[in-house]
Design a protein around this motif. Structure first.
Motif, PDB file in Angstrom:
ATOM      1  N   ALA A  22       0.859  -1.185   0.000  1.00 34.90           N
ATOM      2  CA  ALA A  22       0.000   0.000   0.000  1.00 34.90           C
ATOM      3  C   ALA A  22       0.893   1.231   0.000  1.00 34.90           C
ATOM      4  CB  ALA A  22      -0.903   0.013   1.230  1.00 34.90           C
ATOM      5  N   LYS A  23       0.503   2.215  -0.797  1.00 32.07           N
ATOM      6  CA  LYS A  23       1.178   3.510  -0.797  1.00 32.07           C
ATOM      7  C   LYS A  23       0.116   4.550  -0.483  1.00 32.07           C
ATOM      8  CE  LYS A  23       4.974   2.436  -3.832  1.00 32.07           C
ATOM      9  NZ  LYS A  23       5.776   2.839  -4.973  1.00 32.07           N
ATOM     10  N   ILE A  24       0.421   5.381   0.493  1.00 31.34           N
ATOM     11  CA  ILE A  24      -0.539   6.369   0.968  1.00 31.34           C
ATOM     12  C   ILE A  24       0.140   7.728   1.028  1.00 31.34           C
ATOM     13  CG2 ILE A  24      -2.145   6.974   2.821  1.00 31.34           C
ATOM     14  CD1 ILE A  24      -1.572   3.884   3.694  1.00 31.34           C
ATOM     15  N   LYS A  25      -0.547   8.724   0.508  1.00 35.74           N
ATOM     16  CA  LYS A  25      -0.068  10.107   0.511  1.00 35.74           C
ATOM     17  C   LYS A  25      -0.648  10.827   1.718  1.00 35.74           C
ATOM     18  CE  LYS A  25      -0.611  14.301  -2.266  1.00 35.74           C
ATOM     19  NZ  LYS A  25      -1.118  14.810  -3.567  1.00 35.74           N
ATOM     20  N   PHE A  26       0.227  11.448   2.516  1.00 38.10           N
ATOM     21  CA  PHE A  26      -0.192  12.211   3.685  1.00 38.10           C
ATOM     22  C   PHE A  26       0.261  13.659   3.536  1.00 38.10           C
ATOM     23  CE2 PHE A  26       0.021   7.888   5.306  1.00 38.10           C
ATOM     24  CZ  PHE A  26      -1.158   7.795   6.023  1.00 38.10           C
ATOM     25  N   THR A  27      -0.617  14.575   3.909  1.00 39.37           N
ATOM     26  CA  THR A  27      -0.296  15.993   3.871  1.00 39.37           C
ATOM     27  C   THR A  27      -0.617  16.618   5.225  1.00 39.37           C
ATOM     28  OG1 THR A  27      -2.500  16.537   3.026  1.00 39.37           O
ATOM     29  CG2 THR A  27      -0.759  16.194   1.384  1.00 39.37           C
ATOM     30  N   GLY A  28      -0.213  17.861   5.388  1.00 38.31           N
ATOM     31  CA  GLY A  28      -0.586  18.637   6.564  1.00 38.31           C
ATOM     32  C   GLY A  28      -0.261  17.975   7.894  1.00 38.31           C
ATOM     33  N   TYR A  51       4.409  16.426   0.206  1.00 37.77           N
ATOM     34  CA  TYR A  51       3.687  15.404   0.962  1.00 37.77           C
ATOM     35  C   TYR A  51       4.626  14.291   1.404  1.00 37.77           C
ATOM     36  CZ  TYR A  51       3.402  12.559  -3.359  1.00 37.77           C
ATOM     37  OH  TYR A  51       3.688  11.822  -4.481  1.00 37.77           O
ATOM     38  N   LEU A  52       4.100  13.446   2.257  1.00 42.54           N
ATOM     39  CA  LEU A  52       4.829  12.291   2.761  1.00 42.54           C
ATOM     40  C   LEU A  52       4.168  11.034   2.213  1.00 42.54           C
ATOM     41  CD1 LEU A  52       7.035  11.400   4.847  1.00 42.54           C
ATOM     42  CD2 LEU A  52       5.174  11.191   6.483  1.00 42.54           C
ATOM     43  N   GLU A  53       4.956  10.118   1.667  1.00 41.93           N
ATOM     44  CA  GLU A  53       4.415   8.871   1.137  1.00 41.93           C
ATOM     45  C   GLU A  53       4.839   7.708   2.035  1.00 41.93           C
ATOM     46  OE1 GLU A  53       4.254   7.994  -3.211  1.00 41.93           O
ATOM     47  OE2 GLU A  53       5.540   6.310  -2.604  1.00 41.93           O
ATOM     48  N   LEU A  54       3.850   6.983   2.523  1.00 44.62           N
ATOM     49  CA  LEU A  54       4.073   5.800   3.353  1.00 44.62           C
ATOM     50  C   LEU A  54       3.810   4.569   2.505  1.00 44.62           C
ATOM     51  CD1 LEU A  54       4.358   4.307   6.145  1.00 44.62           C
ATOM     52  CD2 LEU A  54       1.884   4.632   6.378  1.00 44.62           C
ATOM     53  N   SER A  55       4.734   3.629   2.509  1.00 42.15           N
ATOM     54  CA  SER A  55       4.568   2.344   1.830  1.00 42.15           C
ATOM     55  C   SER A  55       4.700   1.242   2.866  1.00 42.15           C
ATOM     56  CB  SER A  55       5.655   2.137   0.770  1.00 42.15           C
ATOM     57  OG  SER A  55       5.628   3.158  -0.180  1.00 42.15           O
ATOM     58  N   LEU A  56       3.785   0.273   2.822  1.00 40.33           N
ATOM     59  CA  LEU A  56       3.860  -0.855   3.741  1.00 40.33           C
ATOM     60  C   LEU A  56       3.094  -2.040   3.174  1.00 40.33           C
ATOM     61  CD1 LEU A  56       1.437  -0.383   6.732  1.00 40.33           C
ATOM     62  CD2 LEU A  56       1.463   1.133   4.797  1.00 40.33           C
ATOM     63  N   PRO A  57       3.460  -3.257   3.586  1.00 45.20           N
ATOM     64  CA  PRO A  57       2.778  -4.451   3.089  1.00 45.20           C
ATOM     65  C   PRO A  57       1.427  -4.634   3.769  1.00 45.20           C
ATOM     66  CG  PRO A  57       4.480  -5.079   4.643  1.00 45.20           C
ATOM     67  CD  PRO A  57       4.580  -3.587   4.472  1.00 45.20           C
ATOM     68  N   ILE A  58       0.442  -5.059   2.996  1.00 47.97           N
ATOM     69  CA  ILE A  58      -0.883  -5.337   3.545  1.00 47.97           C
ATOM     70  C   ILE A  58      -1.393  -6.670   3.018  1.00 47.97           C
ATOM     71  CG2 ILE A  58      -1.529  -2.923   3.899  1.00 47.97           C
ATOM     72  CD1 ILE A  58      -3.175  -3.097   1.301  1.00 47.97           C
ATOM     73  N   LEU A  78      -2.701   5.676  -2.768  1.00 46.77           N
ATOM     74  CA  LEU A  78      -2.196   5.765  -4.137  1.00 46.77           C
ATOM     75  C   LEU A  78      -2.152   4.393  -4.814  1.00 46.77           C
ATOM     76  CD1 LEU A  78       0.800   8.171  -3.402  1.00 46.77           C
ATOM     77  CD2 LEU A  78      -1.488   8.785  -4.247  1.00 46.77           C
ATOM     78  N   GLU A  79      -1.877   3.373  -4.044  1.00 44.66           N
ATOM     79  CA  GLU A  79      -1.770   2.003  -4.559  1.00 44.66           C
ATOM     80  C   GLU A  79      -2.109   1.034  -3.443  1.00 44.66           C
ATOM     81  OE1 GLU A  79       2.039   1.069  -6.269  1.00 44.66           O
ATOM     82  OE2 GLU A  79       2.141   2.956  -7.325  1.00 44.66           O
ATOM     83  N   PRO A  80      -2.515  -0.151  -3.754  1.00 41.17           N
ATOM     84  CA  PRO A  80      -2.875  -0.716  -5.050  1.00 41.17           C
ATOM     85  C   PRO A  80      -4.246  -0.210  -5.503  1.00 41.17           C
ATOM     86  CG  PRO A  80      -3.304  -2.334  -3.356  1.00 41.17           C
ATOM     87  CD  PRO A  80      -2.693  -1.132  -2.673  1.00 41.17           C
ATOM     88  N   PRO A  81      -4.576  -0.408  -6.769  1.00 40.20           N
ATOM     89  CA  PRO A  81      -5.848   0.089  -7.303  1.00 40.20           C
ATOM     90  C   PRO A  81      -7.073  -0.395  -6.525  1.00 40.20           C
ATOM     91  CG  PRO A  81      -4.451  -0.689  -9.091  1.00 40.20           C
ATOM     92  CD  PRO A  81      -3.759  -1.058  -7.803  1.00 40.20           C
ATOM     93  N   GLU A  82      -7.012  -1.601  -5.989  1.00 38.46           N
ATOM     94  CA  GLU A  82      -8.155  -2.129  -5.226  1.00 38.46           C
ATOM     95  C   GLU A  82      -8.379  -1.337  -3.940  1.00 38.46           C
ATOM     96  OE1 GLU A  82      -6.265  -5.376  -7.666  1.00 38.46           O
ATOM     97  OE2 GLU A  82      -5.491  -3.984  -6.178  1.00 38.46           O
ATOM     98  N   LEU A  83      -7.297  -0.892  -3.319  1.00 39.85           N
ATOM     99  CA  LEU A  83      -7.415  -0.068  -2.104  1.00 39.85           C
ATOM    100  C   LEU A  83      -7.975   1.304  -2.452  1.00 39.85           C
ATOM    101  CD1 LEU A  83      -6.991   0.508   0.897  1.00 39.85           C
ATOM    102  CD2 LEU A  83      -4.590   1.065   0.348  1.00 39.85           C
TER     103      LEU A  83
END
Length: 99
Positions: A22-28, A51-58, A78-83
């Motif tokens: 999973a890739k997630i964009k965080f702001t503020g 922004y800060l991008e967090l990547s981790l296995p799910i 941001l990823e994966p498309p299903e998330l």
């Protein structure tokens, strides 16, 4: 050792073999909070342009989706498309409650 490996492969209480990163964009404010948190031992934090991008296995989406939604507009998967689709579907579902 096998149990430790199994339990450490993915984020959250819904354990299993990692299926996605999973890739997630965080702001503020959310970005500042996430910088000081550890969600998973193999997570990666990367400072991007604004922004800060967090990547981790799910292994499952339920718990990570809840964490993303808890940060409101300051967290976007941001990823994966299903998330991303699950996040959009949940926002649509929630918007139906406003009337």
């Amino acid at each position: 050792k096998q149990l430790d490996e199994y339990l450490s492969e993915s984020f959250g209480i819904f354990k299993g073999k990692k299926k996605h990163i999973a890739k997630i964009k965080f702001t503020g404010r959310a970005a500042r909070i996430i910088k000081s948190q550890s969600w998973h031992p193999s997570q990666k934090l990367e400072e991007k342009d604004g922004y800060l991008e967090l990547s981790l296995p799910i292994a499952e989406y339920y718990e990570i989706l809840s964490k993303i939604l808890s940060h409101g507009t300051e967290a976007i998967p941001l990823e994966p498309p299903e998330l991303v689709k699950a996040w959009k579907d949940k926002i649509t579902e929630l918007s139906q409650l406003i009337n």
